[in-house]
Design an enzyme around this catalytic site. Structure first.
Site, PDB file in Angstrom:
ATOM      1  N   THR A  60      -3.343 -35.787   4.247  1.00 29.98           N
ATOM      2  CA  THR A  60      -2.033 -35.336   4.745  1.00 29.98           C
ATOM      3  C   THR A  60      -1.380 -34.381   3.753  1.00 29.98           C
ATOM      4  O   THR A  60      -0.850 -33.336   4.117  1.00 29.98           O
ATOM      5  CB  THR A  60      -1.129 -36.566   4.990  1.00 29.98           C
ATOM      6  OG1 THR A  60      -1.874 -37.521   5.742  1.00 29.98           O
ATOM      7  CG2 THR A  60       0.124 -36.182   5.738  1.00 29.98           C
ATOM      8  N   ARG A 109       6.295 -38.684   2.574  1.00 27.69           N
ATOM      9  CA  ARG A 109       5.572 -39.942   2.828  1.00 27.69           C
ATOM     10  C   ARG A 109       6.235 -41.019   1.985  1.00 27.69           C
ATOM     11  O   ARG A 109       6.515 -40.813   0.808  1.00 27.69           O
ATOM     12  CB  ARG A 109       4.095 -39.816   2.457  1.00 27.69           C
ATOM     13  CG  ARG A 109       3.383 -41.171   2.486  1.00 27.69           C
ATOM     14  CD  ARG A 109       1.899 -41.075   2.405  1.00 27.69           C
ATOM     15  NE  ARG A 109       1.335 -40.569   3.658  1.00 27.69           N
ATOM     16  CZ  ARG A 109       0.039 -40.577   3.932  1.00 27.69           C
ATOM     17  NH1 ARG A 109      -0.824 -41.057   3.057  1.00 27.69           N
ATOM     18  NH2 ARG A 109      -0.407 -40.096   5.072  1.00 27.69           N
ATOM     19  N   HIS A 137       3.258 -42.073  11.919  1.00 23.84           N
ATOM     20  CA  HIS A 137       2.571 -40.977  11.213  1.00 23.84           C
ATOM     21  C   HIS A 137       2.394 -39.877  12.276  1.00 23.84           C
ATOM     22  O   HIS A 137       1.308 -39.670  12.816  1.00 23.84           O
ATOM     23  CB  HIS A 137       1.226 -41.477  10.687  1.00 23.84           C
ATOM     24  CG  HIS A 137       0.532 -40.565   9.728  1.00 23.84           C
ATOM     25  ND1 HIS A 137       0.942 -39.265   9.487  1.00 23.84           N
ATOM     26  CD2 HIS A 137      -0.552 -40.769   8.935  1.00 23.84           C
ATOM     27  CE1 HIS A 137       0.135 -38.708   8.590  1.00 23.84           C
ATOM     28  NE2 HIS A 137      -0.776 -39.610   8.237  1.00 23.84           N
TER      29      HIS A 137
END
Ligand code: CP
Length: 308
Positions: A60, A109, A137
């Site tokens: 990510t 995050r 997510h």
């Protein structure tokens, strides 16, 4: 330029089917861009983006950074483990200090569910949730659905089984929201102890037998056992989990038809997936990673438009 209905991307629950399709159409264009010899466009020149990661990440984090650089944004990266968070600075103070340096967008995050939602009530920059604890997510679900659409020609009417540790998975929840908005049939499969109590409220089928789930589905999205989020033992051992829920070539061959295997990564090889499946022509795992850059470019580009 078309815009998303939201200023932030906090979760798939908050966005519309129209938003998702706009992201996909935009991502298709960006996928063509990132396969050119010159992979960069000036779309986000003069936009500064901070990637703020309070939890570990490989895919990510790199995918967002590449997406931002391909769009010519200025990028700063923040990792909590090497920051003044270690000296006791709060999340809000940390982010306000980063924003004082004239940052326009924040990709975050965090291990706490709701952390990006909390921030969105206190700061004016666009926020993209790159995973908040066990909650959502959203960009993973978007790239997963985009990959299914690319592989099977569409998502509507397709049967998708999400297999593994559903209880601790933000990927599962965001995928359920995205796939259902796009008209797919969704099944979850795992040991009863790894299925949330509220699962029946999400409008998905529930199956405890992995072979029956594989026989039913067109696509199996296989999830990792998230030992780092498990405070108690949910099954006797990884060996036993693998025996009952692990997907290997022998099991796939017994279906006598080809299904698509997906995994958001990181894979625990030999636990939820054997290497001969992860690396087989059933698998689109690396296509998911490639599509992640294009999908994140689309999200960043469209949110920058929503801010204008
Ligand atoms: N799929 C995913 O979120 O992977 P990372 O934790 O490596 O970012």
């Amino acid at each position: 330029m078309s815009k998303l209905s939201q200023k932030h991307l906090l979760g798939i629950k908050d966005i519309t089917e129209k938003d998702i399709n706009l992201i996909f159409e935009t991502a298709e264009n960006f996928k063509e861009v990132i396969n050119r010899p010159i992979k960069k466009v000036p779309s986000l020149r003069d936009i500064t983006i901070a990637n703020i990661f309070f939890e570990n990440s490989t895919r990510t984090r790199l995918s967002f950074e590449l997406a931002e650089k391909r769009l010519s944004a200025d990028v700063v990266n923040f990792s909590a483990s090497t920051s003044s968070v270690k000296k006791g600075e709060t999340l809000l103070d940390t982010v306000n200090n980063i924003l004082a340096m004239k940052v326009d967008m924040v990709v975050m995050r965090h291990s706490s569910p709701g952390a990006p939602h909390f921030l969105s009530r206190h700061i004016s920059a666009n926020i993209i949730n790159a995973g908040d604890g066990t909650h959502e997510h959203p960009t993973q679900a978007l790239l997963d659905a985009f990959s299914i659409r690319e592989k099977l020609g569409g998502v509507g009417g397709k049967k998708v089984a999400i297999i593994g540790d559903i209880l601790h998975s933000r990927v599962a929840l965001s995928n359920i929201f995205a796939l259902k908005k796009l008209g797919a049939e969704v099944m979850v499969c795992g040991p009863p102890t790894l299925l949330p109590k509220y699962i029946n409220e999400l409008g998905v089928k529930v199956e405890l037998d992995v072979k029956k789930a594989l026989q039913w589905c067109d696509v199996a999205n296989v999830l990792r056992i998230q030992l780092e989020r498990q405070q108690i033992r949910y099954f006797p051992s990884l060996r036993e989990y693998s025996l009952y829920y692990g997907i290997n070539k022998r099991l796939l061959d017994s279906l006598h038809r080809q299904i698509v295997i997906m995994h958001p990564g990181p894979i625990n090889r030999g636990v939820e997936l054997s290497s001969d499946v992860a690396d087989s022509d059933h698998s689109i795992i690396l296509d998911q990673v490639e599509n992640g850059v294009a999908v994140r470019m689309a999200v960043l580009y469209l949110l920058a438009g929503a801010a204008g």
